[in-house]
Design a protein around this motif. Structure first.
Motif, PDB file in Angstrom:
ATOM      1  N   MET A 140       0.858  -1.181   0.000  1.00  0.00           N
ATOM      2  CA  MET A 140       0.000   0.000   0.000  1.00  0.00           C
ATOM      3  C   MET A 140       0.899   1.236   0.000  1.00  0.00           C
ATOM      4  O   MET A 140       1.901   1.279   0.715  1.00  0.00           O
ATOM      5  N   GLU A 141       0.512   2.217  -0.813  1.00  0.00           N
ATOM      6  CA  GLU A 141       1.248   3.472  -0.870  1.00  0.00           C
ATOM      7  C   GLU A 141       0.288   4.632  -0.675  1.00  0.00           C
ATOM      8  O   GLU A 141      -0.825   4.612  -1.186  1.00  0.00           O
ATOM      9  N   MET A 142       0.728   5.644   0.069  1.00  0.00           N
ATOM     10  CA  MET A 142      -0.024   6.878   0.223  1.00  0.00           C
ATOM     11  C   MET A 142       0.789   7.981  -0.452  1.00  0.00           C
ATOM     12  O   MET A 142       1.969   8.167  -0.149  1.00  0.00           O
ATOM     13  N   TRP A 143       0.137   8.678  -1.375  1.00  0.00           N
ATOM     14  CA  TRP A 143       0.759   9.742  -2.132  1.00  0.00           C
ATOM     15  C   TRP A 143       0.082  11.058  -1.801  1.00  0.00           C
ATOM     16  O   TRP A 143      -1.081  11.072  -1.430  1.00  0.00           O
ATOM     17  N   ALA A 144       0.815  12.146  -1.982  1.00  0.00           N
ATOM     18  CA  ALA A 144       0.243  13.483  -1.785  1.00  0.00           C
ATOM     19  C   ALA A 144       0.835  14.429  -2.827  1.00  0.00           C
ATOM     20  O   ALA A 144       1.959  14.229  -3.301  1.00  0.00           O
ATOM     21  N   GLU A 145       0.060  15.437  -3.143  1.00  0.00           N
ATOM     22  CA  GLU A 145       0.581  16.502  -3.980  1.00  0.00           C
ATOM     23  C   GLU A 145       1.098  17.570  -3.031  1.00  0.00           C
ATOM     24  O   GLU A 145       0.340  18.167  -2.271  1.00  0.00           O
ATOM     25  N   TRP A 146       2.404  17.793  -3.076  1.00  0.00           N
ATOM     26  CA  TRP A 146       3.072  18.723  -2.169  1.00  0.00           C
ATOM     27  C   TRP A 146       3.866  19.712  -3.017  1.00  0.00           C
ATOM     28  O   TRP A 146       4.733  19.308  -3.806  1.00  0.00           O
ATOM     29  N   ARG A 147       3.533  20.982  -2.876  1.00  0.00           N
ATOM     30  CA  ARG A 147       4.179  22.043  -3.650  1.00  0.00           C
ATOM     31  C   ARG A 147       4.099  21.760  -5.151  1.00  0.00           C
ATOM     32  O   ARG A 147       5.049  21.976  -5.901  1.00  0.00           O
ATOM     33  N   GLY A 148       2.968  21.220  -5.577  1.00  0.00           N
ATOM     34  CA  GLY A 148       2.719  21.005  -6.992  1.00  0.00           C
ATOM     35  C   GLY A 148       3.266  19.731  -7.588  1.00  0.00           C
ATOM     36  O   GLY A 148       3.119  19.472  -8.764  1.00  0.00           O
ATOM     37  N   ARG A 149       3.898  18.872  -6.783  1.00  0.00           N
ATOM     38  CA  ARG A 149       4.423  17.619  -7.333  1.00  0.00           C
ATOM     39  C   ARG A 149       4.061  16.456  -6.427  1.00  0.00           C
ATOM     40  O   ARG A 149       3.913  16.616  -5.206  1.00  0.00           O
ATOM     41  N   PRO A 150       3.909  15.281  -7.008  1.00  0.00           N
ATOM     42  CA  PRO A 150       3.530  14.127  -6.193  1.00  0.00           C
ATOM     43  C   PRO A 150       4.719  13.605  -5.381  1.00  0.00           C
ATOM     44  O   PRO A 150       5.839  13.536  -5.868  1.00  0.00           O
ATOM     45  N   VAL A 151       4.448  13.262  -4.126  1.00  0.00           N
ATOM     46  CA  VAL A 151       5.446  12.634  -3.265  1.00  0.00           C
ATOM     47  C   VAL A 151       4.804  11.427  -2.583  1.00  0.00           C
ATOM     48  O   VAL A 151       3.628  11.448  -2.246  1.00  0.00           O
ATOM     49  N   ARG A 152       5.594  10.386  -2.426  1.00  0.00           N
ATOM     50  CA  ARG A 152       5.092   9.207  -1.727  1.00  0.00           C
ATOM     51  C   ARG A 152       5.332   9.401  -0.242  1.00  0.00           C
ATOM     52  O   ARG A 152       6.466   9.509   0.218  1.00  0.00           O
ATOM     53  N   LEU A 153       4.242   9.467   0.511  1.00  0.00           N
ATOM     54  CA  LEU A 153       4.349   9.671   1.955  1.00  0.00           C
ATOM     55  C   LEU A 153       4.639   8.372   2.688  1.00  0.00           C
ATOM     56  O   LEU A 153       5.402   8.349   3.643  1.00  0.00           O
ATOM     57  N   LEU A 154       3.997   7.294   2.267  1.00  0.00           N
ATOM     58  CA  LEU A 154       4.090   6.043   3.023  1.00  0.00           C
ATOM     59  C   LEU A 154       4.045   4.863   2.075  1.00  0.00           C
ATOM     60  O   LEU A 154       3.290   4.867   1.097  1.00  0.00           O
ATOM     61  N   HIS A 155       4.831   3.847   2.382  1.00  0.00           N
ATOM     62  CA  HIS A 155       4.864   2.595   1.629  1.00  0.00           C
ATOM     63  C   HIS A 155       4.952   1.467   2.650  1.00  0.00           C
ATOM     64  O   HIS A 155       5.900   1.412   3.429  1.00  0.00           O
ATOM     65  N   THR A 156       3.947   0.574   2.674  1.00  0.00           N
ATOM     66  CA  THR A 156       3.951  -0.505   3.659  1.00  0.00           C
ATOM     67  C   THR A 156       3.117  -1.676   3.165  1.00  0.00           C
ATOM     68  O   THR A 156       2.260  -1.527   2.305  1.00  0.00           O
ATOM     69  N   ARG A 157       3.365  -2.857   3.726  1.00  0.00           N
ATOM     70  CA  ARG A 157       2.537  -4.041   3.477  1.00  0.00           C
ATOM     71  C   ARG A 157       1.533  -4.259   4.612  1.00  0.00           C
ATOM     72  O   ARG A 157       0.678  -5.115   4.512  1.00  0.00           O
ATOM     73  N   ASP A 158       1.671  -3.522   5.683  1.00  0.00           N
ATOM     74  CA  ASP A 158       0.796  -3.675   6.846  1.00  0.00           C
ATOM     75  C   ASP A 158      -0.510  -2.917   6.604  1.00  0.00           C
ATOM     76  O   ASP A 158      -0.584  -1.700   6.764  1.00  0.00           O
ATOM     77  N   ALA A 159      -1.548  -3.659   6.226  1.00  0.00           N
ATOM     78  CA  ALA A 159      -2.821  -3.032   5.853  1.00  0.00           C
ATOM     79  C   ALA A 159      -3.466  -2.305   7.023  1.00  0.00           C
ATOM     80  O   ALA A 159      -4.048  -1.233   6.854  1.00  0.00           O
ATOM     81  N   MET A 160      -3.361  -2.871   8.203  1.00  0.00           N
ATOM     82  CA  MET A 160      -3.987  -2.239   9.367  1.00  0.00           C
ATOM     83  C   MET A 160      -3.312  -0.894   9.687  1.00  0.00           C
ATOM     84  O   MET A 160      -3.985   0.115   9.880  1.00  0.00           O
ATOM     85  N   ARG A 161      -2.002  -0.889   9.690  1.00  0.00           N
ATOM     86  CA  ARG A 161      -1.257   0.352   9.963  1.00  0.00           C
ATOM     87  C   ARG A 161      -1.533   1.375   8.861  1.00  0.00           C
ATOM     88  O   ARG A 161      -1.735   2.557   9.146  1.00  0.00           O
TER      89      ARG A 161
END
Length: 182
Positions: free
Chosen positions: A114-135
């Motif tokens: 699972m990856e969480m992405w965000a648009e920060w200052r106009g560009r995409p950044v990956r905030l989080l990358h994990t296999r732990d679905a609950m977390r």
């Protein structure tokens, strides 16, 4: 300042998202989305092995009883084979709790990246990358709650029950997922 989530590598507050030492002010995040990766065959094979370990002694017990009936031996031999088969079947009892616990943990952790992405200052950044679905779910919901608590600002749509239009937090299909960007 309100803390929505905090562990050793991620902290989500009412002002900032900190991941692995990097800080992203919530006021600078305009969109947040997630991406699910492919299933892990290793995790699925492990679940199958646990299922086989649970079913093995029960199948052996049923086969033993069927063998005792098919042999049509003396009553003593039939009772001995059936008794041994029942004991083998009962062996799964103490083992079942242990195996079901591992199976439950496997589903809690999930079988996908699972990856969480965000648009920060106009560009995409990956905030989080994990296999732990609950977390991942806990962190994602914490970011969602933190973003919803922000006052509306230029470039960011209003959120909450009275808002119209797109939410700040999108689903995995609401934004193209940049696969090759860090």
């Amino acid at each position: 300042m309100i803390t929505y989530y905090d562990d050793r590598s991620v902290q989500v507050t009412s002002t900032t998202v900190r991941v692995d030492g990097r800080s992203y002010p919530l006021a600078e995040l305009t969109t947040v989305w997630h991406r699910r990766g492919d299933r892990s065959w290793r995790v699925l094979a492990g679940r199958g092995a646990i299922g086989a370990a649970l079913a093995g002694p029960l199948v052996a017990a049923v086969l033993g009883i069927a063998l005792a009936v098919w042999l049509q031996g003396s009553a003593v031999v039939t009772i001995a084979v059936v008794g041994a088969s029942v004991l083998v079947g009962l062996a799964v009892g103490p083992l079942a709790d242990f195996l079901f616990e591992h199976l439950d943990r496997s589903y809690t952790r999930g079988s996908r990246e699972m990856e969480m992405w965000a648009e920060w200052r106009g560009r995409p950044v990956r905030l989080l990358h994990t296999r732990d679905a609950m977390r991942f779910g806990q962190v994602y919901r914490a970011v969602q709650r933190a973003m919803e608590s922000l006052p509306p600002a230029p470039g960011r749509p209003a959120t909450g029950p009275a808002a119209t239009g797109q939410n700040v937090i999108g689903s995995s299909g609401s934004r193209p997922s940049p696969r090759n960007r860090p």
